[in-house]
Enzyme design. Structure first.
Site, PDB file in Angstrom:
ATOM      1  N   TYR D 134       7.952   2.653   0.850  1.00 34.26           N
ATOM      2  CA  TYR D 134       6.524   2.922   1.108  1.00 34.26           C
ATOM      3  C   TYR D 134       6.140   4.126   0.248  1.00 34.26           C
ATOM      4  O   TYR D 134       6.575   5.243   0.506  1.00 34.26           O
ATOM      5  CB  TYR D 134       6.375   3.233   2.601  1.00 34.26           C
ATOM      6  CG  TYR D 134       4.981   3.365   3.161  1.00 34.26           C
ATOM      7  CD1 TYR D 134       3.833   3.322   2.384  1.00 34.26           C
ATOM      8  CD2 TYR D 134       4.818   3.534   4.546  1.00 34.26           C
ATOM      9  CE1 TYR D 134       2.584   3.438   2.949  1.00 34.26           C
ATOM     10  CE2 TYR D 134       3.562   3.650   5.127  1.00 34.26           C
ATOM     11  CZ  TYR D 134       2.438   3.610   4.317  1.00 34.26           C
ATOM     12  OH  TYR D 134       1.195   3.741   4.880  1.00 34.26           O
ATOM     13  N   LYS D 162       5.755  -1.181  -0.695  1.00 38.22           N
ATOM     14  CA  LYS D 162       4.337  -1.072  -0.356  1.00 38.22           C
ATOM     15  C   LYS D 162       3.802   0.091  -1.171  1.00 38.22           C
ATOM     16  O   LYS D 162       4.170   1.249  -0.936  1.00 38.22           O
ATOM     17  CB  LYS D 162       4.134  -0.805   1.132  1.00 38.22           C
ATOM     18  CG  LYS D 162       2.657  -0.528   1.431  1.00 38.22           C
ATOM     19  CD  LYS D 162       2.354  -0.265   2.876  1.00 38.22           C
ATOM     20  CE  LYS D 162       0.849  -0.171   3.060  1.00 38.22           C
ATOM     21  NZ  LYS D 162       0.307   1.152   3.039  1.00 38.22           N
ATOM     22  N   GLY D 189      -1.459  -1.301  -1.382  1.00 36.75           N
ATOM     23  CA  GLY D 189      -2.298  -0.757  -0.319  1.00 36.75           C
ATOM     24  C   GLY D 189      -3.713  -0.464  -0.810  1.00 36.75           C
ATOM     25  O   GLY D 189      -4.547   0.010  -0.055  1.00 36.75           O
TER      26      GLY D 189
END
Lengths: 303, 303, 303, 303
Positions: D134, D162, D189
Site C-alpha cells: 500500500y 495499491k 487509488g
C-alpha cells in the site's frame, strides 16, 4: 489564438567552453521541424533557462526565431524570480518576435495565490504578449491552484497552461472547469502519460524527452488524433523505455544535471548536437553514462 | 579580513509608485550608523533582492556605497538562480566597491553539494571578491551541508557563513569545526536566539528585525561582549516581543509580504522611511495591520 | 507538580532474538541513576516505542517502574496514531504507576490544531494522568503550534512540553509566553544546544545521547545551575563530539536505524547493555561501524 | 490468485457515541454488493483504520467477513507503525478469514528501502497470508520505490500494489516492469483518473469515492472492459463532479476530517449509514457542509 500538439522544450546546446552553440541549436530546430512537431518551446526548464542571463537568453531567442522563421509557433520561457524581472524577459521576447511567453509563479520568496494572480496580470498588461502559465512546483515550490488557473484563464490573462506538476487529477479538473472556454489550452509536461493526458482532454504535450525522439511523440499524437488508442499506448510505452536515460546519472550528480545531461548526451549520440556540455555548475555525464544511454537508444531503435 | 558584530540586512525602500526611494535609503543607512551597527548588508532576502533586476540592484548598491562612504563594511547580496548570473552580480558589486558578496546555493534547478561547491569556487575565482556563503534553505530548498561549508572555508573559497537555516545544531557544529580557522566568521540570521548563537561562538548576527531596532541588537551585542549574559537575554527577550510584528499579516498575505511589510511599516511608523510599499507582486500591509504594529512598537518602547 | 533537569529517553535493549532484554534495561536504569539524572523517559522515539506493541510496551514500563522503585520520576511515552489508542496506552501506563505520560500529535492522518488540542484534552480527561506534549514534527509531520501549547498549558491540559522540533525560536517564544505559569515546564530534545536552551529558560533536557553519557549531561546541568556557563559550554562541546556517533551509519541504513543503532552500539561498547540489536525492520550496525563508534567514545574519554 | 475490478475502501460507520455502528456497516456492505463491486477493502485510510485499536479493528473485520460471507474477496488494511504490530494485525486478519492484507511502509520512524523490503518479507512469512503493498506517501511520508515493488513482486512477497501515491508515471513504470509477471495486480487509488489508469494497464481501482457511488465506478469499469472509452470518460467526469464533496470542509477542519466527513455525510444523505460521525479527534461536518454535499449529490443524480 490557441495551440495544440507536440511542443518540445528545447535543450540549449553549449560548446565545450560553456558558450552557446548556435550551430547545434540550428540542427536541433531542424530536427524538430523534420519530425513534424507543432511548436517549439525555448528556454524552459529543459532549456536550462535559469542558468542563463538576459544576454544569453536573448541570443537563444533571436537565433531560434530567425531559424524557425515562422514555420512553427515559438514559445519563450521567461523564468525568473519575480514580476519585474519576468516582465523584462517578456518584453524582450516580444521584441524578438515569439508568439507567447511561458511564466512560472514567483519563487525564492513565498507569495500566495492572490499575489501570484497579480503577478500574471502585471506581466500580461505590461509586456502585452500572450502568456502561458507554467506550473512546476518541483522547481518553484508553490502550486498554481486550480482556482487560480481558472480565474486567470476566464479573465483572459493567460491563454493556456503548461502543467508540469505531476498532479494529473488537479490538471484534469482544470481541463473540465475550462472545457467550455474558447481557446484555452492545457499542455502536459508529464511525458510518460501523454496518452492519458490527451484522453482526458489535454490539448498538447511539452515533453523534455521530445528533444531526443520528437518523431515518437508526433506518432503518439497522430495515433491519438485518429482514435488509435492502442497504438498511442504502444508508442508511449516505447517512450517510457527511452525515459530510462533520465535515471542513468541520478545519484552521481544533481537531479538537474542528470536530466539535462541525459538529454544532451542522447542528442550528441544521435548526431544532432556537438557536445553534452551542461550549464555551470552542473556536471557533465561521463563516458560510462554515455554508454548506458547509447544502449537505451539502441533498445528503442534510435541509433 | 574578518568581520563581526551586528550587520542588519537592510530593507530596500520604495516609493508609492514602486520605484526605488533612495532618500529613504539614505535615512535608513544613517539610522543604522547612528545606532552603532558594525556593518550593513544590502540586497539580502530582507532587502527583497529577488524582486529587483540588475539595474535596480546596481542603483541600490551604488547609492549605499556612496552614502556609507567607508564608515562601515558593506556586504552585497548576489542572490540569483545559478552561477553565471551570480557571478555577474558579484562583478558588478565589486566594481561598485562593496567589501564582500553574499551568495546562496543555486535554486529552482536541483544541484547537489559537489555542484554547490563548484558554484562558490567559480564565483570566487571569476568575480575576485570575498564571498560569504548564505544558507537559507527555506528559500533555496537546499541546505548547505556542514561538510560543504567546512571544505569551502578551509580552502579559502568563502570567508564566512550567514546561517539563516534555523538549524542551530548544525550551525554549532560548523562553528566548532572551523574554530581554529583564521578569519572564518559565522553570522546567524536567527534573530530571536542571538544571545544563544553568540554564546556558542557565532561572530555576529544579521537580523532582519535589526532594521526596526538596530540599537537593540547593538545593546545585545555589547552586553554579550562585556560578559553580561543576563542583560543580553533581557534585550533579546524584548526583541522577541518586537518580533510579533512579523506575525501581524500572516494569513492575509503571502509570507514574504508579511515579513517585508512588517519591517517597512514599522520603519515608516518610526519615521525612517517614507512608505511601507513592497515590491511587486507582494501586497502592502493595511491600516489595521499598521495599527497593530504601532501597538507592538509602543510596547517595546520604540515609539 | 513540576519537573526539571536531565531526563534521558532510554533505549529499549533487545536480545539477539529481538526479544526484550530486561536485564540490560535494569543495568541501563542503574547506570542512569548512578550518573545522577533527574528523571527517566521510557518508550520515547529513542526507545523505539513505535516498533513495540502494547504487550511489549507494558513489559518495559512494568520492569522500569519496579526497578526505579520511586527513586526518580518516570515518564512514559504513549506514542500512537490517534486519540483512542494513545488513551489506552496512557491508562495502562497509569495503572503501572508512571508519573506522567508523553504524547505526540496524531500522525498518519492529517489533523489540524483544533483537533490536536481536543486530542490532548481527551487523553487528559479519560486517562486521568498528567500529560506532557511531545512536539516532534520530524516524525509526526505536524508542528504543535505555539498557540496550541500555550492554550493547553494555561487550561491545565498539559503540564509540560518536550520540544524535539529543532525550532528553537518558537520554543523560546513558548517559554516566554508561559514564563509566569506555575509549574509548566519546557524540556528540549535538542541535545547539542542544551546550554543555549537552559539559558533561554528551558527547565530540562531529554537527550537521546544521554543514554551513552548521562554523567556528561548531568555535569552540563550542574555547571549551568551554578552559573558556570563556560564550563557548561565546554561540556556541551564535548557532547557535540560524542554526537558524531549518530552519523556513522547514515547512508548505509535508514535514519532510525542509524540513530538507535549508534546509541545501542555505544552502550554495548561501554558494557551497559548486552547487544546492539534494534527492533524490526531496522538494521543492526556492523563491526566497522562499531569500531568507528569505539574510536569516538575513546576520543571523548568514555572508554 | 489475482484480483481485479472495483474494490472500494469502506468507511467505518460510527454511532453518535463514537462506537462502531455495525448495522450501518451491514447496510454499506450490501449497498456495495448490490452495486456490483468486485471486492471490498476494510480498514484502509478511508476506513479511518489508524484511529481504531486492535479490538475495534477485529470487530470490524469479523462483522464484515461474516456479512460478506464469501460473496466477494475481502482485503483488510493492517496499517500500523512498524513490522511487529503490522504482523499482529495480519495474523488476526488471517484468523478472521480475509483473503489478503494491505500493508504500508513503516511510518513515524524513518526506514530505508532495504528495511521496507524486509518489513514486507517478515509480514508475509510470519503471518502467512497474501500481502498487498500500500503506497501512500502522503500519510507515511516515504515512497515505495519502483525497484522495491518490482523486487517484492518478483520474489513472491507481495501479490499486488495499491498505489495511492498520485505519481502516475512511476505507477505506469511499475505496471510495465511487471507486465509479464503472472498474477501481479496494480490497483490505483487515484479515483479521478481511473479511466487513464486502466488504459495504462492497472488491474483495478480502490476509490474512496466508491463508498458514495459504487455503481458509478462499476459502470466506468464495465465501459472500459467493453472498450467504450468515451463512456468510461463520461462516467469518470461525472465522478469528478461528485468528488467536489471532498473540498466542502477543507479549511474549516483538518484534511482527514474533511475527507472522511464528506464520505460519511454523503452516505448518510443517501440513507446508507446512520450518522456522519468520524473517529476522535476528527471533527464532524456541520449542517451547512451537509447541505453543500446534498447539492452535489443532487447534481450528479445520486439523490
Amino acid at each position: 489564438m490557441s495551440y495544440s500538439g507536440v511542443v518540445p522544450p528545447l535543450a540549449t546546446p553549449l560548446k565545450e567552453s560553456g558558450d552557446l552553440d548556435l550551430d547545434s541549436l540550428t540542427r536541433l530546430i531542424e530536427f524538430m521541424i523534420d519530425a513534424g512537431v507543432h511548436g517549439l518551446f525555448l528556454l524552459g526548464t529543459s532549456g536550462e533557462a535559469v542558468f542563463h542571463d538576459s544576454a544569453s537568453r536573448t541570443r537563444v531567442l533571436e537565433h531560434a526565431v530567425k531559424t524557425i522563421n515562422g514555420r512553427l509557433p515559438v514559445f519563450a520561457g521567461v523564468i525568473d524570480t519575480a514580476t519585474d524581472r519576468v516582465t523584462d524577459h517578456a518584453r524582450a521576447a516580444k521584441a524578438i518576435g515569439v508568439d507567447a511567453v511561458v511564466a512560472t509563479a514567483p519563487f525564492y520568496a513565498q507569495t500566495d495565490q492572490a499575489e501570484i494572480r497579480d503577478h500574471y496580470r502585471y506581466i500580461r498588461e505590461k509586456a502585452d504578449i500572450p502568456v502561458v502559465a507554467y506550473d512546476i512546483p518541483f522547481c518553484t515550490h508553490v502550486k498554481l491552484r486550480r482556482d487560480t488557473i481558472v480565474e486567470l484563464a476566464q479573465e483572459g490573462t493567460i491563454i493556456g497552461l503548461k502543467d508540469s506538476s505531476g498532479e494529473d487529477r488537479e490538471f484534469r479538473q482544470v481541463l473540465l472547469d475550462l472545457a467550455g472556454h474558447p481557446d484555452f489550452f492545457g499542455f502536459t509536461g508529464a511525458e510518460l502519460v501523454v496518452d492519458s493526458a490527451l484522453a482526458m482532454g489535454a490539448h498538447g504535450v511539452v515533453p523534455g524527452l521530445g528533444n531526443v525522439d520528437p518523431a515518437g511523440y508526433v506518432r503518439l499524437w497522430n495515433a491519438f488524433k485518429r482514435g488509435d488508442l492502442a497504438e498511442a499506448r504502444r508508442e508511449q510505452e516505447r517512450l517510457c523505455i527511452l525515459s530510462e536515460i533520465n535515471g542513468v546519472a541520478i545519484g552521481r550528480v544533481g537531479l538537474s544535471s542528470a536530466l539535462s545531461g541525459a538529454t544532451k548526451t542522447a542528442l550528441r549520440e544521435r548526431g544532432i548536437i556537438a557536445t553534452n556540455m551542461v550549464a555551470r555548475p552542473q556536471q557533465v555525464l561521463n563516458d560510462n553514462e554515455a554508454a548506458q544511454i547509447r544502449k537505451i537508444l539502441a533498445d528503442v531503435g534510435l541509433i
